[in-house]
Design an enzyme around this catalytic site. Structure first.
Site, PDB file in Angstrom:
ATOM      1  N   LEU A 197      -7.282   9.921  -5.726  1.00 35.26           N
ATOM      2  CA  LEU A 197      -8.385   9.300  -5.000  1.00 35.26           C
ATOM      3  C   LEU A 197      -8.195   7.800  -4.860  1.00 35.26           C
ATOM      4  O   LEU A 197      -9.152   7.042  -4.818  1.00 35.26           O
ATOM      5  CB  LEU A 197      -9.707   9.598  -5.730  1.00 35.26           C
ATOM      6  CG  LEU A 197     -10.010  11.074  -5.992  1.00 35.26           C
ATOM      7  CD1 LEU A 197     -11.200  11.222  -6.919  1.00 35.26           C
ATOM      8  CD2 LEU A 197     -10.224  11.806  -4.678  1.00 35.26           C
ATOM      9  N   GLY A 198      -6.934   7.385  -4.831  1.00 30.14           N
ATOM     10  CA  GLY A 198      -6.634   5.963  -4.678  1.00 30.14           C
ATOM     11  C   GLY A 198      -7.185   5.148  -5.825  1.00 30.14           C
ATOM     12  O   GLY A 198      -7.067   5.531  -6.986  1.00 30.14           O
ATOM     13  N   GLY A 213      -9.367   6.874  -8.701  1.00 29.35           N
ATOM     14  CA  GLY A 213      -8.838   7.707  -9.773  1.00 29.35           C
ATOM     15  C   GLY A 213      -8.254   9.011  -9.255  1.00 29.35           C
ATOM     16  O   GLY A 213      -7.510   9.024  -8.286  1.00 29.35           O
ATOM     17  N   SER A 265       0.830  -5.045  -5.925  1.00 31.22           N
ATOM     18  CA  SER A 265       1.502  -4.170  -4.964  1.00 31.22           C
ATOM     19  C   SER A 265       1.198  -2.717  -5.318  1.00 31.22           C
ATOM     20  O   SER A 265       1.176  -2.360  -6.494  1.00 31.22           O
ATOM     21  CB  SER A 265       3.020  -4.392  -5.022  1.00 31.22           C
ATOM     22  OG  SER A 265       3.686  -3.435  -4.222  1.00 31.22           O
ATOM     23  N   ASP A 282       4.307   7.344  -7.297  1.00 31.54           N
ATOM     24  CA  ASP A 282       5.503   7.825  -8.003  1.00 31.54           C
ATOM     25  C   ASP A 282       5.331   7.686  -9.507  1.00 31.54           C
ATOM     26  O   ASP A 282       5.715   8.575 -10.271  1.00 31.54           O
ATOM     27  CB  ASP A 282       6.745   7.048  -7.561  1.00 31.54           C
ATOM     28  CG  ASP A 282       7.097   7.286  -6.100  1.00 31.54           C
ATOM     29  OD1 ASP A 282       6.743   8.361  -5.580  1.00 31.54           O
ATOM     30  OD2 ASP A 282       7.711   6.401  -5.492  1.00 31.54           O
ATOM     31  N   THR A 296       2.286  -4.690 -10.943  1.00 31.59           N
ATOM     32  CA  THR A 296       3.685  -5.112 -10.918  1.00 31.59           C
ATOM     33  C   THR A 296       4.056  -5.577  -9.506  1.00 31.59           C
ATOM     34  O   THR A 296       3.727  -4.907  -8.538  1.00 31.59           O
ATOM     35  CB  THR A 296       4.593  -3.926 -11.324  1.00 31.59           C
ATOM     36  OG1 THR A 296       4.139  -3.443 -12.590  1.00 31.59           O
ATOM     37  CG2 THR A 296       6.038  -4.333 -11.415  1.00 31.59           C
TER      38      THR A 296
END
Length: 124
Positions: A32-33, A36, A59, A65, A98
């Protein structure tokens, strides 16, 4: 050293162990971006919310991934699917902190993990 290749080797190694520990045969995770994820098993559905980030997002490259890698690694090790998903969300959040496509900091993911909010839906 390539973190992706290292994770793949670890998943292969743990898959053999996980075959004897597997507690769940069905797991579906809907991301859900920034909100969560929803983890669904044969036992029901569980909402997981991303912890508050300790810094500004830099970013979102690699966040999905990172989630899939952590989730897969922990499922292969025989972990509970909801706990595996919680670690996946923490890894995704660490990836967002990161810059660019750099690998996320494992210590950041481990620090965020306890802050993932887990809400089991009624009947779960």
């Amino acid at each position: 050293m390539n973190p992706t290749v290292d994770i793949c080797y670890e998943v292969d190694r743990l898959a053999d162990i996980g075959k004897t520990r597997a507690r769940v045969r069905f797991v579906a995770v809907t991301t859900l971006g920034e909100l969560g994820a929803l983890c669904s098993t044969r036992h029901g559905h569980t909402e997981l919310r991303v912890p508050p980030l300790p810094g500004e997002p830099l970013s979102d490259a690699g966040a999905g991934d990172a989630m899939v890698a952590a989730l897969t690694l922990r499922l292969a090790a025989g972990d509970d699917p909801v706990e595996a998903c919680a670690l996946g969300l923490a890894a995704a959040a660490a990836a967002v902190l990161t810059p660019d496509t750099e690998p996320f900091d494992r210590e950041v993911a481990e620090a965020l993990y306890p802050a993932v909010r887990i809400k089991r839906q009624a009947g779960s």
